[in-house]
Design a protein around this motif. Structure first.
Motif, PDB file in Angstrom:
ATOM      1  N   LEU A 181       0.837  -1.202   0.000  1.00 65.68           N
ATOM      2  CA  LEU A 181       0.000   0.000   0.000  1.00 65.68           C
ATOM      3  C   LEU A 181       0.876   1.258   0.000  1.00 65.68           C
ATOM      4  CD1 LEU A 181      -2.830  -1.019   2.540  1.00 65.68           C
ATOM      5  CD2 LEU A 181      -2.999  -0.870   0.049  1.00 65.68           C
ATOM      6  N   ARG A 182       1.984   1.194   0.753  1.00 60.64           N
ATOM      7  CA  ARG A 182       2.904   2.340   0.812  1.00 60.64           C
ATOM      8  C   ARG A 182       3.465   2.631  -0.578  1.00 60.64           C
ATOM      9  NH1 ARG A 182       8.205   4.109   1.552  1.00 60.64           N
ATOM     10  NH2 ARG A 182       8.469   5.610   3.232  1.00 60.64           N
ATOM     11  N   GLN A 183       3.776   1.555  -1.284  1.00 60.85           N
ATOM     12  CA  GLN A 183       4.344   1.694  -2.621  1.00 60.85           C
ATOM     13  C   GLN A 183       3.370   2.420  -3.560  1.00 60.85           C
ATOM     14  OE1 GLN A 183       7.429   0.831  -2.979  1.00 60.85           O
ATOM     15  NE2 GLN A 183       7.555   1.434  -5.128  1.00 60.85           N
ATOM     16  N   LEU A 184       2.074   2.081  -3.436  1.00 65.37           N
ATOM     17  CA  LEU A 184       1.060   2.746  -4.275  1.00 65.37           C
ATOM     18  C   LEU A 184       1.028   4.246  -3.970  1.00 65.37           C
ATOM     19  CD1 LEU A 184      -1.943   0.215  -4.080  1.00 65.37           C
ATOM     20  CD2 LEU A 184      -0.253   0.448  -5.910  1.00 65.37           C
ATOM     21  N   HIS A 185       1.103   4.574  -2.680  1.00 66.65           N
ATOM     22  CA  HIS A 185       1.050   5.995  -2.298  1.00 66.65           C
ATOM     23  C   HIS A 185       2.356   6.707  -2.708  1.00 66.65           C
ATOM     24  CE1 HIS A 185      -0.663   9.421  -0.353  1.00 66.65           C
ATOM     25  NE2 HIS A 185       0.360   9.571   0.466  1.00 66.65           N
ATOM     26  N   LEU A 186       3.444   5.971  -2.673  1.00 70.23           N
ATOM     27  CA  LEU A 186       4.722   6.537  -3.125  1.00 70.23           C
ATOM     28  C   LEU A 186       4.625   6.962  -4.593  1.00 70.23           C
ATOM     29  CD1 LEU A 186       8.029   6.299  -2.061  1.00 70.23           C
ATOM     30  CD2 LEU A 186       7.983   4.915  -4.104  1.00 70.23           C
ATOM     31  N   HIS A 187       4.022   6.123  -5.414  1.00 69.27           N
ATOM     32  CA  HIS A 187       3.837   6.493  -6.829  1.00 69.27           C
ATOM     33  C   HIS A 187       2.969   7.747  -6.941  1.00 69.27           C
ATOM     34  CE1 HIS A 187       5.886   2.998  -8.074  1.00 69.27           C
ATOM     35  NE2 HIS A 187       4.932   2.140  -7.828  1.00 69.27           N
ATOM     36  N   HIS A 188       1.951   7.835  -6.066  1.00 71.34           N
ATOM     37  CA  HIS A 188       1.079   9.022  -6.111  1.00 71.34           C
ATOM     38  C   HIS A 188       1.871  10.280  -5.761  1.00 71.34           C
ATOM     39  CE1 HIS A 188      -2.464  11.486  -5.967  1.00 71.34           C
ATOM     40  NE2 HIS A 188      -2.129  11.897  -4.762  1.00 71.34           N
ATOM     41  N   HIS A 189       2.931  10.139  -4.978  1.00 74.15           N
ATOM     42  CA  HIS A 189       3.744  11.306  -4.620  1.00 74.15           C
ATOM     43  C   HIS A 189       4.790  11.650  -5.679  1.00 74.15           C
ATOM     44  CE1 HIS A 189       2.607  13.000  -0.712  1.00 74.15           C
ATOM     45  NE2 HIS A 189       2.122  11.813  -0.446  1.00 74.15           N
ATOM     46  N   ASN A 190       4.868  10.838  -6.742  1.00 78.71           N
ATOM     47  CA  ASN A 190       5.688  11.209  -7.891  1.00 78.71           C
ATOM     48  C   ASN A 190       4.917  12.312  -8.624  1.00 78.71           C
ATOM     49  OD1 ASN A 190       6.648  11.425 -10.541  1.00 78.71           O
ATOM     50  ND2 ASN A 190       7.263   9.276 -10.609  1.00 78.71           N
ATOM     51  N   GLN A 191       5.527  13.487  -8.749  1.00 76.51           N
ATOM     52  CA  GLN A 191       4.772  14.631  -9.269  1.00 76.51           C
ATOM     53  C   GLN A 191       4.305  14.452 -10.715  1.00 76.51           C
ATOM     54  OE1 GLN A 191       6.152  18.431  -7.939  1.00 76.51           O
ATOM     55  NE2 GLN A 191       5.553  17.779  -5.896  1.00 76.51           N
ATOM     56  N   LYS A 192       4.953  13.523 -11.429  1.00 78.83           N
ATOM     57  CA  LYS A 192       4.501  13.272 -12.809  1.00 78.83           C
ATOM     58  C   LYS A 192       3.254  12.387 -12.825  1.00 78.83           C
ATOM     59  CE  LYS A 192       9.047  13.671 -14.872  1.00 78.83           C
ATOM     60  NZ  LYS A 192      10.283  12.883 -14.916  1.00 78.83           N
ATOM     61  N   LEU A 193       3.011  11.685 -11.732  1.00 77.82           N
ATOM     62  CA  LEU A 193       1.882  10.743 -11.686  1.00 77.82           C
ATOM     63  C   LEU A 193       0.737  11.218 -10.815  1.00 77.82           C
ATOM     64  CD1 LEU A 193       3.898   7.413 -11.122  1.00 77.82           C
ATOM     65  CD2 LEU A 193       3.100   8.336 -13.288  1.00 77.82           C
ATOM     66  N   MET A 194       1.015  12.192  -9.937  1.00 69.86           N
ATOM     67  CA  MET A 194       0.068  12.482  -8.853  1.00 69.86           C
ATOM     68  C   MET A 194      -1.320  12.915  -9.297  1.00 69.86           C
ATOM     69  SD  MET A 194       1.093  16.113  -7.166  1.00 69.86           S
ATOM     70  CE  MET A 194       0.831  17.647  -8.049  1.00 69.86           C
ATOM     71  N   SER A 195      -1.433  13.554 -10.467  1.00 68.51           N
ATOM     72  CA  SER A 195      -2.776  13.988 -10.859  1.00 68.51           C
ATOM     73  C   SER A 195      -3.483  12.943 -11.717  1.00 68.51           C
ATOM     74  CB  SER A 195      -2.711  15.344 -11.572  1.00 68.51           C
ATOM     75  OG  SER A 195      -1.774  15.271 -12.604  1.00 68.51           O
ATOM     76  N   ARG A 196      -2.843  11.755 -11.863  1.00 65.63           N
ATOM     77  CA  ARG A 196      -3.462  10.747 -12.734  1.00 65.63           C
ATOM     78  C   ARG A 196      -3.683   9.379 -12.077  1.00 65.63           C
ATOM     79  NH1 ARG A 196      -0.152  10.066 -17.763  1.00 65.63           N
ATOM     80  NH2 ARG A 196       1.612  10.708 -16.485  1.00 65.63           N
ATOM     81  N   TYR A 197      -2.894   9.062 -11.037  1.00 68.30           N
ATOM     82  CA  TYR A 197      -2.961   7.693 -10.515  1.00 68.30           C
ATOM     83  C   TYR A 197      -3.010   7.616  -8.987  1.00 68.30           C
ATOM     84  CZ  TYR A 197      -1.525   6.526 -15.248  1.00 68.30           C
ATOM     85  OH  TYR A 197      -1.474   6.418 -16.605  1.00 68.30           O
ATOM     86  N   ASN A 198      -3.568   6.508  -8.536  1.00 71.72           N
ATOM     87  CA  ASN A 198      -3.554   6.109  -7.118  1.00 71.72           C
ATOM     88  C   ASN A 198      -4.151   7.163  -6.178  1.00 71.72           C
ATOM     89  OD1 ASN A 198      -2.355   3.860  -8.160  1.00 71.72           O
ATOM     90  ND2 ASN A 198      -0.365   4.157  -7.193  1.00 71.72           N
ATOM     91  N   PHE A 199      -5.448   7.389  -6.353  1.00 69.28           N
ATOM     92  CA  PHE A 199      -6.135   8.388  -5.525  1.00 69.28           C
ATOM     93  C   PHE A 199      -6.696   7.807  -4.232  1.00 69.28           C
ATOM     94  CE2 PHE A 199      -6.099  10.163  -9.792  1.00 69.28           C
ATOM     95  CZ  PHE A 199      -5.533  11.398  -9.529  1.00 69.28           C
ATOM     96  N   ASN A 200      -6.797   6.482  -4.159  1.00 67.39           N
ATOM     97  CA  ASN A 200      -7.172   5.904  -2.863  1.00 67.39           C
ATOM     98  C   ASN A 200      -5.954   5.926  -1.960  1.00 67.39           C
ATOM     99  OD1 ASN A 200      -9.357   3.793  -4.540  1.00 67.39           O
ATOM    100  ND2 ASN A 200     -10.000   4.834  -2.677  1.00 67.39           N
ATOM    101  N   ILE A 201      -6.158   6.424  -0.737  1.00 64.25           N
ATOM    102  CA  ILE A 201      -5.056   6.413   0.228  1.00 64.25           C
ATOM    103  C   ILE A 201      -5.054   5.064   0.954  1.00 64.25           C
ATOM    104  CG2 ILE A 201      -4.122   7.558   2.314  1.00 64.25           C
ATOM    105  CD1 ILE A 201      -4.131   9.529   0.084  1.00 64.25           C
ATOM    106  N   THR A 202      -6.253   4.503   1.139  1.00 62.75           N
ATOM    107  CA  THR A 202      -6.347   3.225   1.855  1.00 62.75           C
ATOM    108  C   THR A 202      -6.228   2.065   0.859  1.00 62.75           C
ATOM    109  OG1 THR A 202      -8.760   3.336   1.725  1.00 62.75           O
ATOM    110  CG2 THR A 202      -7.742   4.209   3.727  1.00 62.75           C
ATOM    111  N   TYR A 203      -7.342   1.526   0.437  1.00 61.23           N
ATOM    112  CA  TYR A 203      -7.335   0.335  -0.412  1.00 61.23           C
ATOM    113  C   TYR A 203      -7.773   0.740  -1.819  1.00 61.23           C
ATOM    114  CZ  TYR A 203      -7.422  -1.047   4.398  1.00 61.23           C
ATOM    115  OH  TYR A 203      -7.134  -1.115   5.722  1.00 61.23           O
TER     116      TYR A 203
END
Ligand SMILES: [Zn+2]
Ligand SMILES: [Zn+2]
Length: 228
Positions: A185-207
């Protein structure tokens, strides 16, 4: 540019000077969030009386509703500036995403908890503004058991959200890494914190239920549709 470690360090310093009072105690914030939530969960649980089998369905339905609400809250007002929710956009896109990037995900100290946890005032505001009317509506439409099961599950979901998001921003080396599933789950949120991906992927913080349903799920082995 913001991925640059130096610029993150400069932003963190500025944020701490401007937004974090010297009377702010991160662990107190974490503890109050936890105690307040557990109190509501317990009150709700102990008010249940002779729950009927159909009434138990409130738990999975509330869980799913909360997951979808989390998804749309995040992909919507937290990442797009919209009038009445300007503060959410500011706190999330302009502060949280600059304070933490995929190259610099961890807290430096407990003062930094402020950049992750919801302010207690905001939590009380949302509990009152959304929680109480929803509780009354369910009580009126169905039964007191449905209303209490809803408040129990919704607040447990909120606490789970806060704990998970908190854990993602703790050191990767902490004992938390032994919690099953947390690393993924941390890995998914890590990708969301990549500024190139943040507005397109992994918007769930939980599951990632909303992300899977609406096609915004991204893990490293997935090839996103276009430029990275
Ligand atoms: Zn985060
Ligand atoms: Zn975000």
């Amino acid at each position: 540019m913001q991925d640059n470690l130096e610029s993150v360090k400069i932003f963190r310093q500025k944020y701490r000077e401007e937004k974090i009072s010297k009377h702010y105690y991160g662990w107190l914030h974490f503890t109050l969030t936890t105690i307040l939530s557990i109190a509501i969960i317990s009150i709700s649980f102990f008010r249940l009386r002779d729950v009927q089998s159909l009434e138990w369905l409130t738990i999975p339905l509330t869980f799913l509703y909360a997951n979808i609400a989390e998804y749309f809250g995040h992909i919507g007002p937290m990442h797009h500036l919209r009038k009445p929710f300007g503060l959410m956009y500011q706190r999330h896109t302009k502060e949280h995403h600059v304070f933490f990037t995929d190259k610099y995900m961890e807290f430096d100290s407990s003062k930094d908890f402020k950049a992750v946890l919801f302010p207690i005032v905001l939590v009380l505001f949302f509990f009152g503004l959304i929680g109480i009317p929803s509780w009354l509506l369910l009580y009126w439409l169905f039964s007191s058991n449905v209303a209490w099961l809803f408040s129990m599950t919704a607040v447990a979901y909120f606490l789970n959200y806060e704990w998970l998001h908190f854990a993602y921003h703790c050191s990767e080396e902490s004992w938390l890494r032994y919690i099953p599933g947390l690393k993924k789950l941390r890995q998914l949120h890590l990708h969301h914190h990549n500024q190139k991906l943040m507005s397109r992927y992994n918007f769930n913080i939980t599951y990632p239920i909303g992300d899977i349903l609406f096609g915004t799920y991204y893990k490293a082995s997935t090839k996103p549709t276009n430029q990275l």
